[in-house]
Design an enzyme around this catalytic site. Structure first.
Site, mmCIF file in Angstrom:
data_model
loop_
_atom_site.group_PDB
_atom_site.id
_atom_site.type_symbol
_atom_site.label_atom_id
_atom_site.label_comp_id
_atom_site.label_asym_id
_atom_site.label_seq_id
_atom_site.Cartn_x
_atom_site.Cartn_y
_atom_site.Cartn_z
ATOM 1 N N ARG A 31 10.669 -5.437 -7.817
ATOM 2 C CA ARG A 31 9.712 -4.344 -7.623
ATOM 3 C C ARG A 31 9.462 -3.626 -8.958
ATOM 4 O O ARG A 31 8.337 -3.282 -9.306
ATOM 5 C CB ARG A 31 10.292 -3.365 -6.589
ATOM 6 C CG ARG A 31 9.316 -2.357 -6.047
ATOM 7 C CD ARG A 31 9.968 -1.475 -5.000
ATOM 8 N NE ARG A 31 10.341 -2.188 -3.784
ATOM 9 C CZ ARG A 31 9.495 -2.532 -2.807
ATOM 10 N NH1 ARG A 31 8.220 -2.231 -2.906
ATOM 11 N NH2 ARG A 31 9.923 -3.165 -1.736
ATOM 12 N N ASN A 55 -1.501 9.836 -2.385
ATOM 13 C CA ASN A 55 -1.485 8.854 -1.299
ATOM 14 C C ASN A 55 -2.166 9.467 -0.088
ATOM 15 O O ASN A 55 -2.159 10.687 0.083
ATOM 16 C CB ASN A 55 -0.038 8.500 -0.939
ATOM 17 C CG ASN A 55 0.042 7.448 0.163
ATOM 18 O OD1 ASN A 55 -0.700 6.461 0.141
ATOM 19 N ND2 ASN A 55 0.905 7.653 1.147
ATOM 20 N N HIS A 104 -2.068 9.304 4.087
ATOM 21 C CA HIS A 104 -1.243 8.822 5.202
ATOM 22 C C HIS A 104 -1.931 9.219 6.512
ATOM 23 O O HIS A 104 -2.353 10.368 6.663
ATOM 24 C CB HIS A 104 0.152 9.453 5.113
ATOM 25 C CG HIS A 104 1.058 8.955 6.185
ATOM 26 N ND1 HIS A 104 1.593 7.687 6.170
ATOM 27 C CD2 HIS A 104 1.488 9.533 7.334
ATOM 28 C CE1 HIS A 104 2.327 7.509 7.261
ATOM 29 N NE2 HIS A 104 2.284 8.609 7.979
HETATM 30 C C1 GRF Z 1 -5.479 4.069 6.038
HETATM 31 O O1 GRF Z 1 -5.306 4.358 7.394
HETATM 32 C C2 GRF Z 1 -4.547 4.879 5.186
HETATM 33 O O2 GRF Z 1 -4.281 6.140 5.727
HETATM 34 C C3 GRF Z 1 -3.300 4.052 5.188
HETATM 35 O O3 GRF Z 1 -3.738 2.722 5.135
HETATM 36 C C4 GRF Z 1 -5.059 2.649 5.684
HETATM 37 C C5 GRF Z 1 -5.933 2.033 4.626
HETATM 38 O O4 GRF Z 1 -7.215 1.752 5.078
HETATM 39 N N1 GRF Z 1 -2.451 4.429 4.086
HETATM 40 P P1 GRF Z 1 -8.339 1.300 4.055
HETATM 41 O O5 GRF Z 1 -7.809 0.076 3.319
HETATM 42 O O6 GRF Z 1 -8.617 2.446 3.127
HETATM 43 O O7 GRF Z 1 -9.527 0.946 4.900
#
Ligand code: GRF
Length: 219
Positions: free
Chosen positions: A68, A110, A112
């Site tokens: 990683r 990020n 979420h």
């Molecule tokens: C989203 O639901 C985001 O919150 C999560 O992964 C998903 C990504 O969707 N972290 P996309 O690739 O932006 O369509």
């Protein structure tokens, strides 16, 4: 006019959040410049989206690295070469090691799909539905060394209805993700975020109408 803020977006999947940020930058809502889109999966729709907008892309297959940390070091090298000052994770499916996080302290965002600190980790929308919450949502936060944990920049809440499925609630949340992620990037690019411990202070924050979201609706 000041120079556009240099950012990078890391994505692994369909890239709809990537698209929302691209659109916001292109139509002038966010004073930033996307220096590079990095993807770890060759077949990701995200890569296609970036190419369609003539953005610089890098495909970095994590399987080609012994650890990683080695993968992270390589990605950090790309970001530094491109002069990136903010890294946006948008559906990026690799956990970042301290090597990465310490290279960009308080400079990684990020998104979420839950109202953190509820339902961190995978399948957040399913976790929320299974728990029986009536208000779900999404969070943009600063990335620190614990998963889905750093200071919160913006959250959006949506109702959950009795007949919701994981798909329907995910769709409702995703629409809000597309609103708040560009907003958060904009706040960052405008230098309006100051982190104090766990709290993100936003300069010139507008007060909200003093009304709660109640779900189910009161009769
Ligand atoms: C989203 O639901 C985001 O919150 C999560 O992964 C998903 C990504 O969707 N972290 P996309 O690739 O932006 O369509």
């Amino acid at each position: 006019m000041s120079k556009p803020f240099p950012l990078a977006i890391l994505a692994s999947g369909s890239g709809t959040n990537l698209q929302a940020i691209i659109d916001a930058v292109e139509d002038g809502r966010v004073p930033a410049e996307i220096r590079v889109v990095i993807c770890n999966r060759a077949n990701a729709k995200a890569l296609e989206r970036a190419e369609r907008h003539q953005l610089a892309t890098e495909l970095v297959d994590h399987k080609a690295f012994p650890s990683r940390e080695a993968f992270d070091e390589h990605v950090v090298g790309i970001l530094r070469d491109r002069g990136v000052e903010l890294v946006c994770l948008a559906g990026f499916d690799r956990l970042l090691s301290p090597v990465f996080i310490r290279a960009f302290p308080e400079r990684i965002l990020n998104i979420h799909p839950a109202l953190l600190p509820s339902f961190p980790g995978l399948h957040a929308q399913r976790q929320a539905l299974d728990y029986g919450v009536r208000i779900a949502g999404c969070t943009v936060h600063i990335v620190d060394e614990k998963t889905d944990h750093g200071p919160i920049i913006i959250q959006a809440a949506v109702p959950v209805y009795s007949d919701d499925t994981v798909e329907s609630v995910s769709e409702r949340i995703l629409a809000e993700e597309h609103r708040i992620y560009p907003e958060a990037v904009c706040l960052f690019a405008e230098g309006r975020i100051r982190i104090e411990g766990r709290r993100a202070r936003i300069a010139d924050e507008e007060p909200l109408a003093d009304r709660a979201l109640v779900s189910p609706a009161l009769g």
